[in-house]
Design an enzyme around this catalytic site. Structure first.
Site, mmCIF file in Angstrom:
data_model
loop_
_atom_site.group_PDB
_atom_site.id
_atom_site.type_symbol
_atom_site.label_atom_id
_atom_site.label_comp_id
_atom_site.label_asym_id
_atom_site.label_seq_id
_atom_site.Cartn_x
_atom_site.Cartn_y
_atom_site.Cartn_z
ATOM 1 N N GLY A 48 0.927 -1.205 0.084
ATOM 2 C CA GLY A 48 0.004 -0.020 0.112
ATOM 3 C C GLY A 48 0.842 1.162 -0.061
ATOM 4 O O GLY A 48 1.946 1.383 0.479
ATOM 5 N N GLN A 53 3.117 10.013 1.319
ATOM 6 C CA GLN A 53 4.468 9.395 1.473
ATOM 7 C C GLN A 53 5.461 9.645 0.133
ATOM 8 O O GLN A 53 6.712 9.374 0.177
ATOM 9 C CB GLN A 53 4.137 7.668 1.577
ATOM 10 N N CYS A 96 5.562 0.008 7.338
ATOM 11 C CA CYS A 96 5.328 0.975 6.587
ATOM 12 C C CYS A 96 6.436 1.571 5.689
ATOM 13 O O CYS A 96 7.588 1.325 6.309
ATOM 14 C CB CYS A 96 4.913 2.174 7.159
ATOM 15 N N LEU A 97 6.459 1.688 4.311
ATOM 16 C CA LEU A 97 7.545 2.116 3.388
ATOM 17 C C LEU A 97 8.046 3.279 3.989
ATOM 18 O O LEU A 97 9.397 3.561 3.604
ATOM 19 C CB LEU A 97 7.195 2.389 2.103
ATOM 20 N N HIS A 138 -4.717 1.681 7.378
ATOM 21 C CA HIS A 138 -3.392 2.296 7.534
ATOM 22 C C HIS A 138 -3.279 3.379 6.365
ATOM 23 O O HIS A 138 -2.677 4.404 6.658
ATOM 24 C CB HIS A 138 -2.327 1.020 6.949
ATOM 25 N N GLU A 139 -3.631 3.227 5.122
ATOM 26 C CA GLU A 139 -3.462 4.128 3.912
ATOM 27 C C GLU A 139 -4.252 5.332 4.129
ATOM 28 O O GLU A 139 -3.821 6.510 3.944
ATOM 29 C CB GLU A 139 -3.621 3.750 2.752
ATOM 30 N N HIS A 142 -2.597 7.522 6.587
ATOM 31 C CA HIS A 142 -1.615 8.312 5.965
ATOM 32 C C HIS A 142 -2.125 9.721 5.620
ATOM 33 O O HIS A 142 -1.514 10.627 5.512
ATOM 34 C CB HIS A 142 -0.961 7.666 5.048
#
Ligand code: NI
Length: 174
Positions: A48, A53, A96-97, A138-139, A142
């Site tokens: 995701g 991000q 998470c990236l 989660h996304e 963000h």
């Protein structure tokens, strides 16, 4: 073709704490942004990615859990949580990236329904459970400047922040 990929912002980059603005519609530019986000996510690799991000403050996100779980990748604009089942939760070791190399259990509603606009500017609604539910939440977090570490204890959060900062400064020396 790395020119074609976005750079992924890492904590404590303040852009990750910004609230993203809704898009008026999914036009060609928004669609291209989401396609490029998908390529960036596959390259990372991750399941995701939210626009903040990659430093874009628009409510855009992409999700792909892979062929076993999902027929096609999800490209989502203006996602909105319209329902969650308060009765059941699901716990998953999230990563998470933007917080590379760190994972921690996060408990969220197990079942959700999310309304969004797809890459063809069509209104859609998806019902998700388990990992897809967690990933969507989660996304969406963000897009409001919220990270999965915000769901952990302050001590755990501080520990991860410190470690990532240390690792990042070490990387920059090489
Ligand atoms: Ni993330």
């Amino acid at each position: 073709m790395t020119d074609d990929l976005f750079n992924i912002c890492i904590i404590p980059n303040p852009v990750l704490r910004e609230r993203c603005a809704p898009v008026d519609k999914v036009d060609a530019a928004a669609r291209r942004t989401m396609e490029r986000m998908l390529r960036t996510m596959y390259d990372a690799p991750g399941i995701g990615l939210a626009a903040s991000q990659v430093g874009i403050l628009q409510r855009l996100m992409v999700v792909d859990l892979g062929r076993a779980a999902q027929a096609t990748p999800l490209m989502m604009a203006n996602p909105d949580l319209v329902w969650h089942d308060p009765a059941e939760t699901f716990t998953y070791p999230e990563g998470c990236l933007s917080i590379p190399g760190h994972y921690a259990d996060v408990t969220r509603p197990k079942r959700v329904r999310v309304r969004y606009i797809d890459e063809n500017n069509q209104a859609q609604e998806i019902e998700a459970d388990d990992l897809l539910s967690s990933c969507l939440q989660h996304e969406m977090d963000h897009l409001n400047g919220v990270l999965f570490i915000d769901h952990l204890s302050p001590l755990k959060r501080k520990m991860i922040l410190k470690k990532v900062e240390k690792e990042q400064s070490r990387e920059h020396l090489l």
